[in-house]
Design a protein around this motif. Structure first.
Motif, mmCIF file in Angstrom:
data_model
loop_
_atom_site.group_PDB
_atom_site.id
_atom_site.type_symbol
_atom_site.label_atom_id
_atom_site.label_comp_id
_atom_site.label_asym_id
_atom_site.label_seq_id
_atom_site.Cartn_x
_atom_site.Cartn_y
_atom_site.Cartn_z
ATOM 1 N N LYS A 176 -11.129 7.327 -36.744
ATOM 2 C CA LYS A 176 -11.519 6.381 -35.705
ATOM 3 C C LYS A 176 -12.127 7.192 -34.569
ATOM 4 O O LYS A 176 -11.542 8.182 -34.130
ATOM 5 C CB LYS A 176 -10.258 5.647 -35.237
ATOM 6 N N SER A 222 -13.239 6.985 -30.770
ATOM 7 C CA SER A 222 -13.155 6.193 -29.540
ATOM 8 C C SER A 222 -13.828 6.948 -28.407
ATOM 9 O O SER A 222 -13.502 8.099 -28.134
ATOM 10 C CB SER A 222 -11.691 5.944 -29.169
ATOM 11 N N GLY A 251 -16.850 2.393 -26.459
ATOM 12 C CA GLY A 251 -16.348 1.602 -27.564
ATOM 13 C C GLY A 251 -15.723 2.449 -28.653
ATOM 14 O O GLY A 251 -15.566 3.652 -28.510
ATOM 15 N N THR A 252 -15.394 1.774 -29.769
ATOM 16 C CA THR A 252 -14.709 2.415 -30.876
ATOM 17 C C THR A 252 -15.453 2.154 -32.180
ATOM 18 O O THR A 252 -15.784 1.015 -32.495
ATOM 19 C CB THR A 252 -13.265 1.882 -30.989
ATOM 20 N N PHE A 253 -15.710 3.226 -32.910
ATOM 21 C CA PHE A 253 -16.304 3.147 -34.237
ATOM 22 C C PHE A 253 -15.181 3.366 -35.233
ATOM 23 O O PHE A 253 -14.344 4.251 -35.049
ATOM 24 C CB PHE A 253 -17.352 4.251 -34.434
ATOM 25 N N GLU A 254 -15.198 2.571 -36.326
ATOM 26 C CA GLU A 254 -14.117 2.687 -37.279
ATOM 27 C C GLU A 254 -14.563 2.185 -38.648
ATOM 28 O O GLU A 254 -15.511 1.418 -38.756
ATOM 29 C CB GLU A 254 -12.963 1.893 -36.677
ATOM 30 N N THR A 286 -17.530 -0.376 -38.481
ATOM 31 C CA THR A 286 -17.447 -1.406 -37.443
ATOM 32 C C THR A 286 -17.529 -0.740 -36.076
ATOM 33 O O THR A 286 -17.234 0.440 -35.918
ATOM 34 C CB THR A 286 -16.133 -2.209 -37.532
ATOM 35 N N PHE A 287 -17.918 -1.532 -35.087
ATOM 36 C CA PHE A 287 -17.968 -1.069 -33.711
ATOM 37 C C PHE A 287 -17.378 -2.154 -32.827
ATOM 38 O O PHE A 287 -17.720 -3.326 -32.954
ATOM 39 C CB PHE A 287 -19.410 -0.798 -33.262
ATOM 40 N N LYS A 288 -16.463 -1.763 -31.955
ATOM 41 C CA LYS A 288 -15.905 -2.684 -30.977
ATOM 42 C C LYS A 288 -16.222 -2.132 -29.592
ATOM 43 O O LYS A 288 -15.820 -1.012 -29.242
ATOM 44 C CB LYS A 288 -14.393 -2.822 -31.158
#
Length: 91
Positions: A41, A43, A48-51, A78-80
């Motif tokens: 992960k 961050s 944001g956070t890529f996972e 995914t990206f949040k």
């Protein structure tokens, strides 16, 4: 904005040469991609956070024929967006 425009923006903001900015952007993106591919992960505070997430197999529909189609299980990136990023976008 595409990669070339991003590199120019980084060069202008930091005072780097285009060559150095290209190396920095490419190294950053490459590190994020390889880390997420390995299941880590990534961050970045305020951004944001890529996972990597797993999607189970499922049944879908061909919209043209309405025939049922099996969709294989897969892993997807995914990206949040982080709070500061969301706040900036929302004004």
């Amino acid at each position: 904005m595409n990669r070339t425009e991003l590199i120019k923006a980084v060069a202008n903001t930091t005072g780097m040469t285009i060559k150095d900015a290209t190396a920095a952007v490419n190294a950053t993106l490459s590190t994020i991609v390889s880390s997420v591919a390995e299941g880590e992960k990534v961050s970045i505070l305020g951004f944001g956070t890529f996972e990597k997430k797993h999607r189970d197999a499922r049944t879908g529909r061909n919209p043209r024929t309405m025939e049922a189609v099996e969709i294989a299980a897969t892993d997807v990136p995914t990206f949040k967006a982080g709070k500061e990023f969301k706040d900036k976008v929302n004004g």
